[in-house]
Write a protein that holds these residues in place. Structure first.
Motif, PDB file in Angstrom:
ATOM      1  N   ILE A  42     -79.856  18.346  33.710  1.00  0.00           N
ATOM      2  CA  ILE A  42     -80.520  19.590  33.298  1.00  0.00           C
ATOM      3  C   ILE A  42     -79.715  20.833  33.681  1.00  0.00           C
ATOM      4  CG2 ILE A  42     -82.846  18.626  33.203  1.00  0.00           C
ATOM      5  CD1 ILE A  42     -83.356  19.750  35.985  1.00  0.00           C
ATOM      6  N   PHE A  43     -78.884  20.727  34.721  1.00  0.00           N
ATOM      7  CA  PHE A  43     -78.055  21.860  35.118  1.00  0.00           C
ATOM      8  C   PHE A  43     -76.627  21.388  35.394  1.00  0.00           C
ATOM      9  CE2 PHE A  43     -82.285  23.352  36.737  1.00  0.00           C
ATOM     10  CZ  PHE A  43     -82.448  24.379  35.815  1.00  0.00           C
ATOM     11  N   ILE A  44     -75.662  22.256  35.064  1.00  0.00           N
ATOM     12  CA  ILE A  44     -74.242  21.987  35.299  1.00  0.00           C
ATOM     13  C   ILE A  44     -73.679  23.136  36.129  1.00  0.00           C
ATOM     14  CG2 ILE A  44     -71.984  21.583  34.235  1.00  0.00           C
ATOM     15  CD1 ILE A  44     -73.720  21.009  31.601  1.00  0.00           C
ATOM     16  N   LEU A  45     -72.958  22.796  37.197  1.00  0.00           N
ATOM     17  CA  LEU A  45     -72.310  23.777  38.059  1.00  0.00           C
ATOM     18  C   LEU A  45     -70.814  23.494  38.108  1.00  0.00           C
ATOM     19  CD1 LEU A  45     -74.727  23.703  41.165  1.00  0.00           C
ATOM     20  CD2 LEU A  45     -74.859  25.213  39.171  1.00  0.00           C
ATOM     21  N   ASN A  46     -70.027  24.555  38.253  1.00  0.00           N
ATOM     22  CA  ASN A  46     -68.579  24.406  38.403  1.00  0.00           C
ATOM     23  C   ASN A  46     -68.107  25.129  39.656  1.00  0.00           C
ATOM     24  OD1 ASN A  46     -68.417  24.933  34.899  1.00  0.00           O
ATOM     25  ND2 ASN A  46     -68.118  22.970  35.891  1.00  0.00           N
ATOM     26  N   THR A  47     -67.256  24.469  40.437  1.00  0.00           N
ATOM     27  CA  THR A  47     -66.691  25.121  41.618  1.00  0.00           C
ATOM     28  C   THR A  47     -65.645  26.158  41.239  1.00  0.00           C
ATOM     29  OG1 THR A  47     -65.063  23.345  41.887  1.00  0.00           O
ATOM     30  CG2 THR A  47     -67.120  23.166  43.153  1.00  0.00           C
ATOM     31  N   HIS A  48     -64.992  25.968  40.089  1.00  0.00           N
ATOM     32  CA  HIS A  48     -64.078  26.970  39.555  1.00  0.00           C
ATOM     33  C   HIS A  48     -63.800  26.621  38.099  1.00  0.00           C
ATOM     34  CE1 HIS A  48     -61.470  23.762  41.082  1.00  0.00           C
ATOM     35  NE2 HIS A  48     -60.481  24.207  40.325  1.00  0.00           N
ATOM     36  N   SER A  49     -63.004  27.423  37.431  1.00  0.00           N
ATOM     37  CA  SER A  49     -62.912  27.333  35.972  1.00  0.00           C
ATOM     38  C   SER A  49     -61.808  26.418  35.453  1.00  0.00           C
ATOM     39  CB  SER A  49     -62.700  28.740  35.385  1.00  0.00           C
ATOM     40  OG  SER A  49     -61.467  29.287  35.836  1.00  0.00           O
ATOM     41  N   HIS A  50     -61.036  25.782  36.308  1.00  0.00           N
ATOM     42  CA  HIS A  50     -59.938  24.938  35.830  1.00  0.00           C
ATOM     43  C   HIS A  50     -60.476  23.717  35.082  1.00  0.00           C
ATOM     44  CE1 HIS A  50     -57.141  26.739  39.147  1.00  0.00           C
ATOM     45  NE2 HIS A  50     -57.426  27.602  38.169  1.00  0.00           N
ATOM     46  N   SER A  51     -59.722  23.297  34.084  1.00  0.00           N
ATOM     47  CA  SER A  51     -60.236  22.304  33.135  1.00  0.00           C
ATOM     48  C   SER A  51     -60.566  20.954  33.764  1.00  0.00           C
ATOM     49  CB  SER A  51     -59.234  22.111  31.993  1.00  0.00           C
ATOM     50  OG  SER A  51     -57.998  21.605  32.491  1.00  0.00           O
ATOM     51  N   ASP A  52     -59.897  20.597  34.857  1.00  0.00           N
ATOM     52  CA  ASP A  52     -60.215  19.309  35.471  1.00  0.00           C
ATOM     53  C   ASP A  52     -61.558  19.336  36.188  1.00  0.00           C
ATOM     54  OD1 ASP A  52     -58.883  21.084  37.224  1.00  0.00           O
ATOM     55  OD2 ASP A  52     -58.322  19.461  38.592  1.00  0.00           O
ATOM     56  N   HIS A  53     -62.190  20.518  36.225  1.00  0.00           N
ATOM     57  CA  HIS A  53     -63.526  20.645  36.820  1.00  0.00           C
ATOM     58  C   HIS A  53     -64.571  21.115  35.811  1.00  0.00           C
ATOM     59  CE1 HIS A  53     -62.225  20.170  41.094  1.00  0.00           C
ATOM     60  NE2 HIS A  53     -61.070  20.469  40.519  1.00  0.00           N
ATOM     61  N   THR A  54     -64.123  21.519  34.644  1.00  0.00           N
ATOM     62  CA  THR A  54     -65.053  22.051  33.637  1.00  0.00           C
ATOM     63  C   THR A  54     -64.971  21.319  32.295  1.00  0.00           C
ATOM     64  OG1 THR A  54     -63.441  23.671  32.816  1.00  0.00           O
ATOM     65  CG2 THR A  54     -64.844  24.358  34.649  1.00  0.00           C
ATOM     66  N   GLY A  55     -64.036  20.386  32.181  1.00  0.00           N
ATOM     67  CA  GLY A  55     -63.765  19.771  30.880  1.00  0.00           C
ATOM     68  C   GLY A  55     -64.935  19.042  30.262  1.00  0.00           C
ATOM     69  N   GLY A  56     -65.887  18.608  31.084  1.00  0.00           N
ATOM     70  CA  GLY A  56     -67.044  17.899  30.558  1.00  0.00           C
ATOM     71  C   GLY A  56     -68.244  18.783  30.301  1.00  0.00           C
ATOM     72  N   ASN A  57     -68.113  20.091  30.510  1.00  0.00           N
ATOM     73  CA  ASN A  57     -69.259  20.993  30.359  1.00  0.00           C
ATOM     74  C   ASN A  57     -69.913  20.895  28.977  1.00  0.00           C
ATOM     75  OD1 ASN A  57     -68.794  21.950  32.921  1.00  0.00           O
ATOM     76  ND2 ASN A  57     -68.130  23.993  32.305  1.00  0.00           N
ATOM     77  N   LYS A  58     -69.094  21.034  27.930  1.00  0.00           N
ATOM     78  CA  LYS A  58     -69.647  21.088  26.572  1.00  0.00           C
ATOM     79  C   LYS A  58     -70.355  19.781  26.203  1.00  0.00           C
ATOM     80  CE  LYS A  58     -66.665  24.628  24.575  1.00  0.00           C
ATOM     81  NZ  LYS A  58     -65.687  24.969  23.500  1.00  0.00           N
ATOM     82  N   TYR A  59     -69.795  18.673  26.650  1.00  0.00           N
ATOM     83  CA  TYR A  59     -70.418  17.376  26.351  1.00  0.00           C
ATOM     84  C   TYR A  59     -71.832  17.334  26.909  1.00  0.00           C
ATOM     85  CZ  TYR A  59     -71.336  12.356  26.408  1.00  0.00           C
ATOM     86  OH  TYR A  59     -71.907  11.119  26.232  1.00  0.00           O
ATOM     87  N   PHE A  60     -71.988  17.718  28.175  1.00  0.00           N
ATOM     88  CA  PHE A  60     -73.315  17.622  28.794  1.00  0.00           C
ATOM     89  C   PHE A  60     -74.232  18.764  28.369  1.00  0.00           C
ATOM     90  CE2 PHE A  60     -70.834  14.768  31.452  1.00  0.00           C
ATOM     91  CZ  PHE A  60     -71.699  13.687  31.538  1.00  0.00           C
ATOM     92  N   GLU A  61     -73.640  19.906  27.968  1.00  0.00           N
ATOM     93  CA  GLU A  61     -74.460  20.956  27.362  1.00  0.00           C
ATOM     94  C   GLU A  61     -75.030  20.451  26.039  1.00  0.00           C
ATOM     95  OE1 GLU A  61     -73.160  25.338  27.862  1.00  0.00           O
ATOM     96  OE2 GLU A  61     -71.292  24.189  28.006  1.00  0.00           O
TER      97      GLU A  61
END
Length: 266
Positions: free
Chosen positions: A81-100
């Protein structure tokens, strides 16, 4: 083996990781798992709350994300239900859109989640988010602290790195679990040792740089190489490739130059 490595080994054994299709699952408590593996070895936080799951730093890779989702559902069978990122680099955010796309909400800015403390610092990147989950007594620190690589304090410099480490140490308590961006989980004693080793590295590079302009000679310094090995928590036979070692020195020199220029300006 130094204290840092001993502590990391003990913690790793106690957590008892299990692998599923290349994704490692580490059960921290009934409500917290750490998932990692695949191409980047990013540590992904999975926290169960009343209405679903909070996902921290989902890894990239379109052909891996459905597999990650399957692993998540095999653990909790609840929606993210919620997604958090420690920073914006792709190895930490690359799955955002999938789970959104599967209904998760990406939270930016202030994090209004009960039971969480969120503090922004600048160290590894211009915006590093530190998340403390009180119930599991776990601190997610992203790449401010990496137990699989050398420190990367380039955005915040020495001051930013020092402030970030102090911020982490002031969260939770002495038993808090620290989840680095990559590598095995750790505790505050190992973080303190990481800070000491980082300062030792910076000071030795500064000393050599002010005496020697030949980068190859700096790279050959035995003391500097010994300090570098202190970051090799897993005792890898080949820890840092020569090219990366050289780049680490160059970027450290750049940080030193920037901070010395600022001091002279004041």
């Amino acid at each position: 083996m130094n204290i840092f490595k001993v502590l990391l080994s003990i913690i790793f054994i106690l957590i008892s990781p299990t692998a599923s299709s290349g994704i490692v699952k580490m059960k921290i408590s009934k409500k917290l798992y750490i998932l990692s593996g695949k191409e980047y070895g990013t540590n992904i936080g999975l926290i169960a709350v009343e209405n679903g799951l909070i996902l921290i730093d989902p890894m990239p890779g379109d052909n891996h994300l459905s597999e990650l989702d399957q692993v998540i559902q095999s653990i909790y069978n609840k929606p993210v239900i919620f997604i958090l990122n420690t920073h914006s680099h792709s190895d930490h955010t690359g799955g955002n859109k999938y789970f959104e796309g599967k209904g998760g909400k990406l939270l930016k800015g202030d994090i209004p989640l009960e039971g969480f403390t969120h503090i922004r610092v600048e160290s590894h990147s211009s915006i590093d988010n530190i998340f403390y989950h009180k119930e599991s007594n776990a601190i997610f620190v992203g790449d401010i602290f990496d137990t699989s690589w050398h420190p990367t304090f380039y955005a915040g410099g020495i001051k930013g790195f020092s402030n970030a480490i102090d911020t982490i140490l002031n969260m939770g308590d002495d038993q808090s679990l620290i989840i680095p961006g990559h590598g095995v989980t750790a505790n505050k004693s190992s973080l303190i040792e990481f800070r000491e080793n980082t300062f030792a590295w910076i000071n030795r590079v500064r000393e050599l740089y002010h005496k020697e302009s030949d980068l190859e000679k700096i790279m050959a310094d035995t003391q500097l190489k010994n300090i570098l090995q202190k970051f090799n928590a897993s005792d890898k036979a080949t820890f840092i490739p020569e090219k990366a070692y050289k780049r680490f020195i160059e970027r450290t020199i750049s940080v030193i130059d920037n901070e010395e220029s600022l001091q002279q300006a004041h």
